[in-house]
Scaffold this active site. Structure first.
Site, PDB file in Angstrom:
ATOM      1  N   LYS A  44      19.164  36.115  43.780  1.00  0.00           N
ATOM      2  CA  LYS A  44      18.420  35.659  42.611  1.00  0.00           C
ATOM      3  C   LYS A  44      19.216  34.719  41.704  1.00  0.00           C
ATOM      4  O   LYS A  44      18.640  34.109  40.803  1.00  0.00           O
ATOM      5  CB  LYS A  44      17.901  36.852  41.809  1.00  0.00           C
ATOM      6  CG  LYS A  44      16.970  37.761  42.570  1.00  0.00           C
ATOM      7  CD  LYS A  44      15.723  37.097  43.155  1.00  0.00           C
ATOM      8  CE  LYS A  44      14.863  36.410  42.148  1.00  0.00           C
ATOM      9  NZ  LYS A  44      13.471  36.234  42.645  1.00  0.00           N
TER      10      LYS A  44
HETATM   11  N1  PMP Z   1      16.070  41.538  47.286  1.00  0.00           N
HETATM   12  C1  PMP Z   1      16.475  41.869  46.051  1.00  0.00           C
HETATM   13  C2  PMP Z   1      17.597  42.855  45.922  1.00  0.00           C
HETATM   14  C3  PMP Z   1      15.840  41.320  44.919  1.00  0.00           C
HETATM   15  O1  PMP Z   1      16.248  41.661  43.687  1.00  0.00           O
HETATM   16  C4  PMP Z   1      14.771  40.422  45.114  1.00  0.00           C
HETATM   17  C5  PMP Z   1      14.053  39.806  43.929  1.00  0.00           C
HETATM   18  N2  PMP Z   1      13.402  40.660  43.083  1.00  0.00           N
HETATM   19  C6  PMP Z   1      14.371  40.118  46.414  1.00  0.00           C
HETATM   20  C7  PMP Z   1      15.049  40.678  47.478  1.00  0.00           C
HETATM   21  C8  PMP Z   1      13.176  39.233  46.700  1.00  0.00           C
HETATM   22  O2  PMP Z   1      13.417  37.876  46.522  1.00  0.00           O
HETATM   23  P1  PMP Z   1      12.260  36.902  46.025  1.00  0.00           P
HETATM   24  O3  PMP Z   1      11.999  37.219  44.583  1.00  0.00           O
HETATM   25  O4  PMP Z   1      12.804  35.530  46.223  1.00  0.00           O
HETATM   26  O5  PMP Z   1      11.034  37.148  46.835  1.00  0.00           O
END
Ligand code: PMP
Length: 327
Positions: A44
């Protein structure tokens, strides 16, 4: 490696790591993008940097301003790092079902953390909506709005996607990851599909999410849950996710995720968070369906440190009918 420039230069350009035991076992190249190596420790950081750059470029964020976000944690951590490096304040609204480690870390980073009751998105008191309303009261402040602000997706279109293409020299058969906001999957999908239509884009979905049904049946509908995973799964199609080409979807159960995380800890020396376990679980399912000789890329979203009281706590797991696999 060449010298990089400060915090900005340290975000992205992560290694692409061959997962030894999984690759050996499946006869495929299972490669993980080491997003846990970003300065804030997760994938992120990229979204945080792009969202803040975009707000500055549009003149919405001026010196001394405030960035407000509703976040399960990692986006807030990324935002706090970037804000500290530029003299901005950080205000984070977070649902109360998240790990204490993330709350504590955000406070250490100097964020003003507001933990609010966990309620569905349709409820006015949902953490995202509270963040939006609070930001609207500020003179020099923005709501990062990671779910629907497509600067998030752009981060992955401009950085993660091209890095994967370069690092594999265009030789990959499939890319898979779970969706929280959808920024990662949507940005990477757009970039890779523009290079080669043949690259399969596959959703990795935890239980208790509506997205597997969306990919397989055309509309979102919740699968039975809940899941102990954090930051992934969604009940709706966000702006970031909309109009994204997704070819297939695999659901990965919490027990499959737990087995994966502990196995990699014990056999390969890794310490991953739950979404990495979901992603690797899906990567193995893709490998099994494609057969040996294929290359599958996924995201190692963050490390296990923030999950010690949950995923890496046998009592927590047992109380939810999950178990630590025997060595
Ligand atoms: N894995 C973790 C540990 C996250 O914090 C997040 C985001 N909330 C994601 C995956 C998912 O990524 P995205 O928001 O780009 O879909």
């Amino acid at each position: 490696m060449a010298v990089v420039d400060g915090l900005r230069g340290s975000i992205g350009n992560t290694p692409l790591i061959r997962m030894d035991s999984l690759s050996r076992e499946t006869g495929c190249e299972i490669l993980g993008k080491a997003e846990f190596m970003n300065p804030g420790g997760s994938v992120k950081d990229r979204a945080a940097l792009w969202i803040i750059d975009d707000a500055e470029a549009r003149g919405e964020l001026k010196p001394g301003g405030t960035v407000v976000e509703g976040t399960a944690g990692n986006t807030g951590i990324g935002i706090a790092h970037v804000c500290n490096s530029r003299g901005y304040n950080t205000v984070i609204f977070m649902p109360d079902n998240q790990s204490q480690e993330k709350v504590d870390l955000l406070k250490t980073l100097g964020a003003d953390v507001r933990v609010v009751p966990t309620v569905p998105y349709r409820d006015d008191m949902n953490f995202q909506k509270q963040a939006g309303r609070y930001a609207a009261t500020l003179n020099n402040g923005i709501w990062a709005n990671q779910f629907d602000n497509t600067a998030n997706r752009l981060a992955h279109f401009e950085s993660t996607g091209p890095e994967i293409w370069r690092q594999t020299e265009g030789k990959l058969d499939a890319f898979t990851c779970a969706v929280g906001t959808g920024g990662t999957l949507a940005g990477v999908s757009r970039y890779l599909k523009a290079q080669s239509e043949a690259v399969q884009i596959v959703l990795a979905d935890p239980m208790g999410s509506a997205l597997h049904h969306w990919v397989t049946q055309g509309e979102p509908s919740m699968s039975p849950g809940p899941s102990i995973t954090e930051g992934i799964g969604n009940s709706r199609i966000t702006e970031n996710l909309s109009d994204t080409v997704v070819d297939a979807s695999y659901q990965v159960t919490d027990q499959e995720m737990v087995d994966m995380c502990y196995r990699l800890l014990r056999e390969d020396g890794w310490f991953f968070g739950s979404s990495s376990g979901i992603n690797l679980g899906a990567a193995v399912k893709i490998a099994q369906s494609l057969g040996s000789g294929h290359t599958i890329v996924t995201i190692l979203c963050d490390g296990g440190g923030k999950y010690q009281s949950r995923l890496y706590n046998a009592d927590f797991l047992e109380a939810r009918d999950l178990y630590v696999p025997s060595p």
